[in-house]
Motif scaffolding. Structure first.
Motif, PDB file in Angstrom:
ATOM      1  N   SER A 174       6.530  36.365 -32.408  1.00 24.48           N
ATOM      2  CA  SER A 174       6.406  36.888 -33.577  1.00 24.48           C
ATOM      3  C   SER A 174       7.674  37.068 -34.437  1.00 24.48           C
ATOM      4  N   GLU A 209       8.847  32.351 -47.202  1.00 16.10           N
ATOM      5  CA  GLU A 209       7.457  33.209 -47.566  1.00 16.10           C
ATOM      6  C   GLU A 209       6.257  32.598 -46.773  1.00 16.10           C
ATOM      7  N   THR A 210       6.329  31.128 -46.926  1.00 16.48           N
ATOM      8  CA  THR A 210       5.274  30.573 -46.035  1.00 16.48           C
ATOM      9  C   THR A 210       5.390  30.707 -44.569  1.00 16.48           C
ATOM     10  N   ALA A 217       2.816  36.479 -39.685  1.00 16.41           N
ATOM     11  CA  ALA A 217       2.022  37.684 -39.798  1.00 16.41           C
ATOM     12  C   ALA A 217       0.819  37.301 -39.514  1.00 16.41           C
ATOM     13  N   ALA A 218       0.382  36.129 -39.688  1.00 16.26           N
ATOM     14  CA  ALA A 218      -1.355  35.813 -39.063  1.00 16.26           C
ATOM     15  C   ALA A 218      -1.114  35.672 -37.854  1.00 16.26           C
ATOM     16  N   GLY A 270       6.812  33.252 -43.106  1.00 16.19           N
ATOM     17  CA  GLY A 270       6.509  34.474 -42.899  1.00 16.19           C
ATOM     18  C   GLY A 270       4.868  35.162 -42.764  1.00 16.19           C
ATOM     19  N   MET A 271       4.484  34.322 -43.728  1.00 13.37           N
ATOM     20  CA  MET A 271       2.942  34.504 -43.733  1.00 13.37           C
ATOM     21  C   MET A 271       2.008  34.156 -42.576  1.00 13.37           C
ATOM     22  N   ILE A 272       2.774  32.952 -42.043  1.00 14.05           N
ATOM     23  CA  ILE A 272       2.213  32.537 -40.832  1.00 14.05           C
ATOM     24  C   ILE A 272       2.570  33.276 -39.680  1.00 14.05           C
ATOM     25  N   PRO A 319       9.299  32.751 -37.856  1.00  7.52           N
ATOM     26  CA  PRO A 319       9.830  32.414 -39.053  1.00  7.52           C
ATOM     27  C   PRO A 319      11.131  31.623 -39.318  1.00  7.52           C
TER      28      PRO A 319
END
Length: 246
Positions: free
Chosen positions: A72, A88-89, A95-96, A91-93, A76
């Motif tokens: 996790s 940003e992308t 988080a998902a 980080g979102m992946i 990133p």
């Protein structure tokens, strides 16, 4: 961003009140207190830690929980460095990948109750071995879509394994759940701290981004072999009788 910490603190305080008002002491603990039975000494509490089996469970959790947390944190940086994703992308992946872990862990507990923790552990290690071996290939040979799909499958089975490890503890150590569970949890936490550092070290030493997955594959392989040999030994000792937490 300070509001995040404030909301989190308020939520913790609220849950503390709810816990205080809606829970009671363990019946066995209440009975011991009413009868004036002396508590175990510190040496007695930690006596099970002399059993190598406890450290075997700790290795499982080092991978299942520690590896999950480490990925996790590492994802990133990996996605930015290998595939050129913006932060940003990436980080979102990440988080998902990490957020559903809690939900899947609960599901892993349900499956462990129905199918047996050992079966779940075998499934986790088998799938994790295949997934980490695939991800150990040179990063340039794996497309972003394939990478994300495989890493999510890996995360799902690691979440199942986190629950399965803890299913073993009360089965084998019903009188020492706190001490054994604490050590196993500590080793998982250490995994989440040590593995990202190891990932960075391997990247610097080899120049290969995928070297982190080779390390995870080695941990999985050792854990799977050790578990299988231990299961065989237990089976021989019990002369085919059912073993706890099967």
């Amino acid at each position: 961003w300070q509001a995040v910490a404030e909301i989190w603190a308020a939520s913790l305080a609220l849950m503390a009140v709810v816990f205080w008002l809606t829970t009671t002491d363990d019946p066995a603990f209440r009975l011991r207190r009413e009868r004036g039975v002396a508590s175990k000494s510190l040496a007695q509490e930690f006596a099970p830690l002399q059993n190598i089996q406890v450290w075997r469970f700790s290795l499982y959790y080092f991978f299942a929980f520690g590896g999950f947390v480490a990925l996790s944190l590492w994802l990133p940086r990996y996605l930015v460095g290998v595939y050129g994703f913006n932060l940003e992308t990436a980080g979102m992946i990440a988080a998902a990948y990490s957020i559903p872990g809690s939900i899947f862990r609960a599901f892993g507990g349900m499956v462990s109750d129905k199918k047996g923790a050992r079966s779940v552990m075998y499934a986790m290690f088998a799938v994790s071995a295949v997934a980490t071996l695939i991800l150990s290939l040179p990063a340039a040979t794996i497309t972003p879509v394939i990478f994300i799909a495989v890493i999510f499958v890996l995360g799902f089975f690691m979440s199942l394994g986190k629950a399965a490890v803890y299913k073993h503890i009360p089965a084998y150590y019903p009188e020492s759940v706190g001490a054994v569970g604490g050590i196993v949890g500590m080793m998982g936490g250490l995994g989440g701290f040590i593995l990202p550092i190891a990932f960075g070290f391997l990247k610097d030493m080899t120049g290969l981004w995928s070297s982190c997955f080779l390390l995870l594959f080695a941990i999985v392989a050792i854990s799977l072999i050790w578990m299988h040999l231990s299961v065989k030994q237990l089976s021989r000792q019990s002369h085919s009788a059912p073993v706890a937490a099967t």
